[in-house]
Write an enzyme that holds these catalytic residues in place. Structure first.
Site, PDB file in Angstrom:
ATOM      1  N   ASN A  62      29.882 136.992  26.211  1.00 35.54           N
ATOM      2  CA  ASN A  62      29.411 138.008  25.280  1.00 35.54           C
ATOM      3  C   ASN A  62      30.476 139.084  25.088  1.00 35.54           C
ATOM      4  O   ASN A  62      31.235 139.417  25.993  1.00 35.54           O
ATOM      5  CB  ASN A  62      28.060 138.594  25.703  1.00 35.54           C
ATOM      6  N   CYS A  73      26.924 137.339  21.110  1.00 36.25           N
ATOM      7  CA  CYS A  73      26.482 136.693  22.347  1.00 36.25           C
ATOM      8  C   CYS A  73      27.427 135.555  22.731  1.00 36.25           C
ATOM      9  O   CYS A  73      28.087 134.953  21.881  1.00 36.25           O
ATOM     10  CB  CYS A  73      25.078 136.124  22.173  1.00 36.25           C
ATOM     11  N   GLU A  75      26.755 132.499  23.665  1.00 30.23           N
ATOM     12  CA  GLU A  75      26.417 131.203  23.086  1.00 30.23           C
ATOM     13  C   GLU A  75      27.011 131.058  21.679  1.00 30.23           C
ATOM     14  O   GLU A  75      27.563 130.006  21.336  1.00 30.23           O
ATOM     15  CB  GLU A  75      24.893 131.026  23.004  1.00 30.23           C
ATOM     16  N   CYS A 112      18.976 134.109  23.302  1.00 33.08           N
ATOM     17  CA  CYS A 112      18.187 135.006  22.452  1.00 33.08           C
ATOM     18  C   CYS A 112      17.821 134.284  21.145  1.00 33.08           C
ATOM     19  O   CYS A 112      18.283 133.172  20.883  1.00 33.08           O
ATOM     20  CB  CYS A 112      18.970 136.283  22.158  1.00 33.08           C
ATOM     21  N   CYS A 115      20.797 133.320  18.851  1.00 36.96           N
ATOM     22  CA  CYS A 115      21.542 132.189  19.411  1.00 36.96           C
ATOM     23  C   CYS A 115      20.756 130.895  19.258  1.00 36.96           C
ATOM     24  O   CYS A 115      21.324 129.843  18.966  1.00 36.96           O
ATOM     25  CB  CYS A 115      21.885 132.446  20.880  1.00 36.96           C
TER      26      CYS A 115
END
Length: 160
Positions: A62, A73, A75, A112, A115
């Site tokens: 992140n 983020c 991901e 999240c 993501c």
């Protein structure tokens, strides 16, 4: 009126040693990159590692910004990087780990919502599910065989 029931099934591993060897190594890379996250505001570090079908591993952590919506983020850093450097490759596994600088994360931390939508886009693009392994700093590791377990009502190009 009619009710819809949605069932999600995840696999729970009690330790890294229970994971397949290649996934243990992938998660270790996620842990290593997590420690390099730029998280001066939240003090919450996330690392993601993707295994591609060409054998390449793509990492992301992140990246925060004082203007909060400008950060990204782990991901999405990893997935977008994979899309940029290996656009024809398929993602065959994703490992995610999260840790706080202030208290130990003992529960698996899922992606999240933003993501999840980005992962969904790549599942649609490659016409193949992405197994997602996720954990906190310590404790159980969860495996979702597909993003659809985490986001059952996905939005995709078919709605446009």
């Amino acid at each position: 009126m009619k009710n819809i029931s949605i069932n999600t099934q995840l696999t729970v591993f009690e330790s890294l040693s229970e994971l397949p060897q290649n996934i243990q190594q992938l998660m270790q890379q996620a842990v290593t990159i997590r420690k390099k996250a730029y998280a001066p505001y939240s003090n919450f570090r996330v690392g993601a590692a993707l295994l591609l079908d060409n054998g390449q591993i793509v990492l992301g952590s992140n990246q925060e910004n004082a203007a909060y919506p400008s950060g990204l983020c782990a991901e999405r850093v990893a997935i977008f990087h994979a899309g940029a450097v290996a656009p024809e490759a398929k993602i065959v596994a994703m490992a995610i780990t999260a840790a706080s600088d202030t208290n130990q994360t003992q529960s698996p931390i899922p992606p999240c919502g933003a993501c999840r939508q980005s992962i969904a886009e790549y599942e649609f693009k490659q016409e193949q599910s992405i197994p997602i392994y996720f954990m906190g700093e310590i404790g159980n590791i969860y495996l979702s065989d597909s993003l659809k377990n985490l986001l059952p009502f996905t939005f995709d190009k078919n709605f446009l």
